[in-house]
Motif scaffolding. Sequence first.
Motif, short mmCIF file in Angstrom:
data_model
loop_
_atom_site.label_atom_id
_atom_site.label_comp_id
_atom_site.label_asym_id
_atom_site.label_seq_id
_atom_site.Cartn_x
_atom_site.Cartn_y
_atom_site.Cartn_z
N GLY A 150 -15.80 -8.21 -18.13
CA GLY A 150 -17.04 -7.55 -18.50
C GLY A 150 -18.05 -8.45 -19.19
N ALA A 151 -17.67 -9.68 -19.50
CA ALA A 151 -18.62 -10.62 -20.10
C ALA A 151 -19.85 -10.78 -19.23
N ASN A 152 -19.68 -10.58 -17.92
CA ASN A 152 -20.81 -10.73 -17.00
C ASN A 152 -21.86 -9.64 -17.17
N ASP A 153 -21.47 -8.50 -17.72
CA ASP A 153 -22.39 -7.36 -17.82
C ASP A 153 -23.60 -7.66 -18.69
N PHE A 154 -23.39 -8.34 -19.82
CA PHE A 154 -24.49 -8.63 -20.73
C PHE A 154 -24.60 -10.11 -21.07
N GLU A 155 -23.46 -10.75 -21.35
CA GLU A 155 -23.48 -12.11 -21.87
C GLU A 155 -24.04 -13.12 -20.86
N LYS A 156 -24.00 -12.78 -19.57
CA LYS A 156 -24.52 -13.70 -18.56
C LYS A 156 -25.82 -13.22 -17.93
N ILE A 157 -26.50 -12.30 -18.59
CA ILE A 157 -27.84 -11.92 -18.17
C ILE A 157 -28.79 -13.06 -18.55
N LYS A 158 -29.72 -13.40 -17.64
CA LYS A 158 -30.68 -14.46 -17.92
C LYS A 158 -31.95 -13.89 -18.52
N SER A 159 -32.46 -14.60 -19.52
CA SER A 159 -33.71 -14.20 -20.16
C SER A 159 -34.90 -14.76 -19.38
N SER A 160 -36.09 -14.43 -19.82
CA SER A 160 -37.30 -14.94 -19.17
C SER A 160 -37.41 -16.45 -19.30
N GLU A 161 -36.67 -17.03 -20.25
CA GLU A 161 -36.67 -18.48 -20.44
C GLU A 161 -35.69 -19.18 -19.49
N GLY A 162 -34.96 -18.38 -18.71
CA GLY A 162 -34.02 -18.96 -17.76
C GLY A 162 -32.66 -19.28 -18.35
N LYS A 163 -32.42 -18.85 -19.60
CA LYS A 163 -31.13 -19.08 -20.25
C LYS A 163 -30.30 -17.81 -20.21
N PHE A 164 -28.97 -18.01 -20.15
CA PHE A 164 -28.07 -16.87 -20.27
C PHE A 164 -28.10 -16.38 -21.73
N LEU A 165 -27.78 -15.11 -21.91
CA LEU A 165 -27.73 -14.54 -23.25
C LEU A 165 -26.76 -15.32 -24.13
N PHE A 166 -25.60 -15.69 -23.59
CA PHE A 166 -24.62 -16.41 -24.41
C PHE A 166 -25.17 -17.76 -24.85
N GLN A 167 -26.04 -18.36 -24.05
CA GLN A 167 -26.65 -19.63 -24.45
C GLN A 167 -27.63 -19.44 -25.61
N HIS A 168 -28.31 -18.31 -25.62
CA HIS A 168 -29.16 -17.99 -26.76
C HIS A 168 -28.33 -17.82 -28.02
N VAL A 169 -27.14 -17.21 -27.88
CA VAL A 169 -26.25 -17.04 -29.03
C VAL A 169 -25.83 -18.41 -29.57
N ILE A 170 -25.47 -19.33 -28.70
CA ILE A 170 -25.08 -20.67 -29.13
C ILE A 170 -26.24 -21.36 -29.84
N GLU A 171 -27.42 -21.22 -29.27
CA GLU A 171 -28.62 -21.83 -29.87
C GLU A 171 -28.87 -21.28 -31.27
N LYS A 172 -28.80 -19.97 -31.42
CA LYS A 172 -29.02 -19.36 -32.72
C LYS A 172 -27.91 -19.73 -33.70
N SER A 173 -26.68 -19.82 -33.20
CA SER A 173 -25.56 -20.19 -34.07
C SER A 173 -25.79 -21.56 -34.68
N ASN A 174 -26.28 -22.50 -33.88
CA ASN A 174 -26.61 -23.82 -34.41
C ASN A 174 -27.71 -23.74 -35.46
N GLU A 175 -28.69 -22.90 -35.19
CA GLU A 175 -29.82 -22.74 -36.10
C GLU A 175 -29.38 -22.14 -37.43
N TRP A 176 -28.41 -21.22 -37.38
CA TRP A 176 -27.95 -20.54 -38.58
C TRP A 176 -26.83 -21.27 -39.31
#
Length: 268
Positions: A150-176
């Motif tokens: 089920g990870a594909n249901d939300f975590e692999k949705i692409k945003s308007s920036e062309g990134k997967f949701l999980f990649q945004h999480v990784i990006e924010k995790s680094n920021e935080w």
Amino acid sequence: MMNAQEKLKERLNKNLHICVGLDTDLNKIPSHLFKTNEPILEFNKIVVENTYEDAAAYKINFAFYERLGSRGLDIIQKTLEFIPKNILTIADAKRGDIGNTSEMYAKAIFEELNFDSITLHPYMGFDSIQPFLIYKNKISFLLALTSNIGANDFEKIKSSEGKFLFQHVIEKSNEWNINKNLGIVFGATKIEELKENISLFNELYVLLPGVGAQGGSLEDVVKTFDLNNSKNYLINVSRALIYCDTSKNFGEAISHTIKEYNRKVVPN
């Protein structure tokens, strides 16, 4: 007293990367334990006694204990007493809520139960994570790309920036990760995504569930991190380790099995 980061660093420096998942299920533990006063607790005790020299961490999955109500919380507390104080403990509770609620969850896990770390879902944003991050000597693992289908249901949705949701999480995790107390959960079953994204992890700790019963390959995970000169990872093994034997000698079998896993992490 060692903090969470020091505990983890010590074990990783010894090339110990196996996290023992205590997903203890009454329907799966050896039948002879039902003659004891508390079968789950006795099972956990035997598992810890036969793995602590070889384990990098212990992850207690709250679902298997919360289903027992107050008795389950008591078992969690008593299980923590069996685990040596120099080994990281992970509350696999997957919390994450509005700020004041998360503050209470953080107090419960880090102060009342005194776990070293916790798993969190980040989808309510920074204010849901911040109450955990103020505990600078604890570690919070944010769900990035999980091991389930089920990870594909939300975590692999692409945003308007062309990134997967999980990649945004990784990006924010680094920021935080200002206090170096953040990690991510990344499924060992998602090996291609791991190879493609490992360069984004930087100083984040990585908890990898999915080896064993879910089909993730320990060898592939280890090779991927070795190629990137990183030791900053934990490979969680639950069912394939703790239920590898149901005889009266199951403790010995578990001890042998975790040693075999470690040999695959550091080949002779």
